[in-house]
Design a protein around this motif. Structure first.
Motif, PDB file in Angstrom:
ATOM      1  N   ILE A 166       0.956  -1.035   0.106  1.00  0.00           N
ATOM      2  CA  ILE A 166      -0.034   0.076   0.025  1.00  0.00           C
ATOM      3  C   ILE A 166       0.757   1.108  -0.028  1.00  0.00           C
ATOM      4  O   ILE A 166       0.445   2.165  -0.436  1.00  0.00           O
ATOM      5  CB  ILE A 166      -0.934   0.123   1.256  1.00  0.00           C
ATOM      6  CG1 ILE A 166      -1.712  -1.294   1.067  1.00  0.00           C
ATOM      7  CG2 ILE A 166      -1.898   1.241   1.211  1.00  0.00           C
ATOM      8  CD1 ILE A 166      -2.628  -1.163  -0.064  1.00  0.00           C
ATOM      9  N   ALA A 167       1.918   1.353   0.761  1.00  0.00           N
ATOM     10  CA  ALA A 167       2.741   2.453   0.700  1.00  0.00           C
ATOM     11  C   ALA A 167       3.382   2.918  -0.707  1.00  0.00           C
ATOM     12  O   ALA A 167       3.852   3.985  -1.016  1.00  0.00           O
ATOM     13  CB  ALA A 167       4.139   2.048   1.739  1.00  0.00           C
ATOM     14  N   ASP A 168       3.337   1.736  -1.707  1.00  0.00           N
ATOM     15  CA  ASP A 168       3.732   2.229  -3.002  1.00  0.00           C
ATOM     16  C   ASP A 168       2.796   2.753  -3.954  1.00  0.00           C
ATOM     17  O   ASP A 168       2.858   2.970  -5.147  1.00  0.00           O
ATOM     18  CB  ASP A 168       4.660   1.007  -3.510  1.00  0.00           C
ATOM     19  CG  ASP A 168       5.925   0.774  -2.718  1.00  0.00           C
ATOM     20  OD1 ASP A 168       6.591   1.688  -2.353  1.00  0.00           O
ATOM     21  OD2 ASP A 168       6.126  -0.356  -2.658  1.00  0.00           O
ATOM     22  N   LEU A 169       1.626   2.832  -3.086  1.00  0.00           N
ATOM     23  CA  LEU A 169       0.463   3.262  -4.327  1.00  0.00           C
ATOM     24  C   LEU A 169      -0.006   4.659  -4.204  1.00  0.00           C
ATOM     25  O   LEU A 169       0.335   5.254  -3.216  1.00  0.00           O
ATOM     26  CB  LEU A 169      -0.821   2.414  -3.776  1.00  0.00           C
ATOM     27  CG  LEU A 169      -0.773   0.991  -3.920  1.00  0.00           C
ATOM     28  CD1 LEU A 169      -1.983   0.330  -3.587  1.00  0.00           C
ATOM     29  CD2 LEU A 169      -0.494   0.327  -5.411  1.00  0.00           C
ATOM     30  N   SER A 170      -0.374   5.217  -5.131  1.00  0.00           N
ATOM     31  CA  SER A 170      -0.862   6.580  -5.246  1.00  0.00           C
ATOM     32  C   SER A 170      -2.135   6.657  -4.491  1.00  0.00           C
ATOM     33  O   SER A 170      -2.765   5.669  -4.155  1.00  0.00           O
ATOM     34  CB  SER A 170      -0.885   6.733  -6.693  1.00  0.00           C
ATOM     35  OG  SER A 170      -2.088   6.418  -7.163  1.00  0.00           O
ATOM     36  N   VAL A 171      -2.655   7.961  -4.180  1.00  0.00           N
ATOM     37  CA  VAL A 171      -4.177   7.929  -3.438  1.00  0.00           C
ATOM     38  C   VAL A 171      -5.027   7.386  -4.275  1.00  0.00           C
ATOM     39  O   VAL A 171      -6.023   6.745  -4.029  1.00  0.00           O
ATOM     40  CB  VAL A 171      -4.337   9.339  -3.225  1.00  0.00           C
ATOM     41  CG1 VAL A 171      -5.762   9.675  -2.762  1.00  0.00           C
ATOM     42  CG2 VAL A 171      -3.397  10.015  -2.337  1.00  0.00           C
TER      43      VAL A 171
END
Length: 527
Positions: free
Chosen positions: A135-140
């Motif tokens: 999740i930390a590597d995903l955009s909003v």
């Protein structure tokens, strides 16, 4: 289908002296899309949190299929058959997409095939996800997809959606609407919260309007207009943004981006490749794009959260700033508003006064004198922002996390606009705000530019872009298109660029590729 599924009678919730929901009555039938409308702070989020078990009502009752129910937690709500897609995400950044979704599912649905199910469902709904991505590597925008897919996998009979398209492209939104239509055909009810009134007109069968915690009316959106619905929400007319001409010819560049390259900072981040752009005094340049195509990376490079490849790759008023920190760039006269307001634009646990100090301590406001914080000056700024941007709160100087999403957005933007910076860089300026607040923010950005500042806006809202932009560029897979004067751009040409298709001579022939290309570009991966 007209069989009643949910009925709310006299639901009331009070926080201190603020009555957030005041004896609210509401009913939803199977198979209907019911819009819940109101200004920021009208009580919409409080109401749906009570329905979802996140808040306990002070009075009133909820009936499910005609029988009283008491919903004490989100887990109980899901057991009853109520799912929710929140405006603010409830995801664990250290976990993968698969793990976050598994946490909300019963054990029998979390087996070895869950990853395949996530990939298939997300593809079918036009919201592509890699189950193994952190999740930390995903955009909003990509995080919003996780929320939606997680909810759909719970097989709810009522889905509460709080601003579900705020970070989706028009193409993705259309696919979502098709999905909602299929769900309602199967008898699923949708309670739909959105400030995008054109969406409400297109998909909702009924609308209930909240104002100051009370139901003030119901309407059939099919017989209304966006203007009439907005007027019901705010209790008066909502003015158009006034695009007055600059009081002087567009000046010298205040922001210069020259051959900016940025390698990927993680396995799923997007590299920026040869970005070139100037923003002059007196103009607004808007950057459109599908979520996950480098918008966050570009904002981080401009704000100083990520160092540029060369000091002179970014210049503010002619001074090389590519190696300066966020504070160093603020000292140069720049202001920044990130996409994620809670946790990035403001510290959730800090009060508004302290959040003012966080971004204004290094500027010429007089907040810090001799290494001491002048709280009197900081409070004057806080009160000015609250008044000028109509920030509604339950009490004086609350914690940032206690504000509704729209009110926090008004505060974060107002805090930076109050400085009257020479350069303003904003990512998604009106995400999740009502029509009146959106008009207020957009007008303030136009006025700032016309006063001689340079304004760069990153936005996925094409209505917003065409309303305020002097020039428009598109970011796709880390590449920035040549900016065009807004009057020469069309939605079709911008949509093609957003999908990574460029501007082919035969636009009609390219149309069938738009949705697939947009979905590919939204995945966050570069070819």
């Amino acid at each position: 289908m007209t069989e009643l599924l949910l009925e709310v009678r006299g639901l009331t919730k009070q926080f201190g002296e603020l009555v957030a929901c005041d004896h609210v009555d509401l009913h939803l039938a199977r198979g209907e899309i019911h819009a819940l409308l109101g200004e920021n702070g009208a009580g919409k989020s409080t109401l749906v949190k009570m329905l979802y078990g996140s808040l306990e009502p002070d009075a009133g009752e909820v009936l499910w299929e005609g029988k009283p129910v008491r919903i004490n937690s989100p887990a109980e709500a899901r057991t009853v058959g109520i799912g929710m897609v929140f405006q603010h995400f409830s995801l664990f950044e250290a976990l993968t997409v698969r793990d976050n979704i598994a946490l909300a599912l019963p054990p029998e649905k979390t087996g070895r095939n869950l990853g395949e199910t996530i990939a298939k469902v997300s593809r079918d709904y036009g919201l592509p996800l890699d189950p193994d991505t952190s999740i930390a590597d995903l955009s909003v925008g990509e995080r919003q997809r996780v929320e939606i897919v997680r909810c759909l996998l719970q097989e709810p009979r009522l889905i509460i959606m709080d601003e579900p398209t705020s970070v989706l492209t028009p193409q993705e939104a259309d696919i979502l609407f098709d999905t909602l239509k299929k769900l309602t055909d199967e008898g699923v009810a949708i309670l739909y919260i959105s400030h995008r009134l054109a969406e409400v007109l297109a998909i909702a069968a009924r609308a209930t309007i909240l104002r100051h915690g009370k139901i003030v009316g119901e309407a059939d959106p099919r017989s209304e207009t966006a203007v009439s619905l907005a007027s019901m929400m705010v209790g008066g007319e909502v003015g158009d943004v006034q695009r007055r001409k600059a009081e002087f010819p567009t000046g010298d560049p205040r922001l210069e981006i020259t051959n900016l390259d940025l390698p990927p900072l993680g396995p799923f981040s997007v590299p920026l490749q040869n970005i070139n752009l100037n923003v002059a005094a007196g103009e607004i340049v808007c950057i459109a794009g599908v979520a996950g195509n480098g918008q966050g990376e570009l904002f981080d490079a401009l704000s100083g959260e990520t160092a540029a490849n060369r000091p002179d790759a970014i210049k503010i008023d002619g001074a090389p700033c590519g190696s300066l920190s966020v504070t160093g760039r603020r000292v140069c006269g720049a202001a920044f508003v990130p996409e994620e307001r809670l946790g990035h634009g403001a510290v959730p646990e800090f009060r508004l006064l302290d959040n003012v100090v966080l971004t204004r301590h290094s500027t010429s406001d007089g907040i810090v004198r001799g290494n001491l914080v002048d709280k009197t000056t900081a409070r004057e700024i806080e009160q000015r922002v609250i008044k000028d941007f109509d920030v509604r709160m339950s009490r004086s100087d609350p914690e940032a996390r206690s504000l509704s999403g729209g009110n926090l957005q008004k505060f974060v933007i107002g805090r930076e606009l109050d400085r009257k910076p020479g350069l303003m860089v904003v990512n998604q300026p009106t995400w999740g705000v009502d029509a009146g607040a959106a008009a207020l923010i957009r007008q303030a950005l136009v006025d700032l530019a016309r006063s001689g500042s340079a304004v760069l806006v990153i936005s996925q809202d094409l209505d917003e872009i065409f309303e305020i932009a002097d020039r428009i560029a598109v970011l796709s897979r880390g590449h920035l298109s040549e900016p065009k004067p807004a009057e020469e751009a069309t939605r079709e040409s911008i949509g093609l660029l957003m999908g990574g298709l460029g501007e082919p001579d035969d636009m009609a022939a390219a149309q069938p590729q738009i949705l697939s290309a947009a979905g590919e570009g939204a995945s966050g991966h570069a070819d």
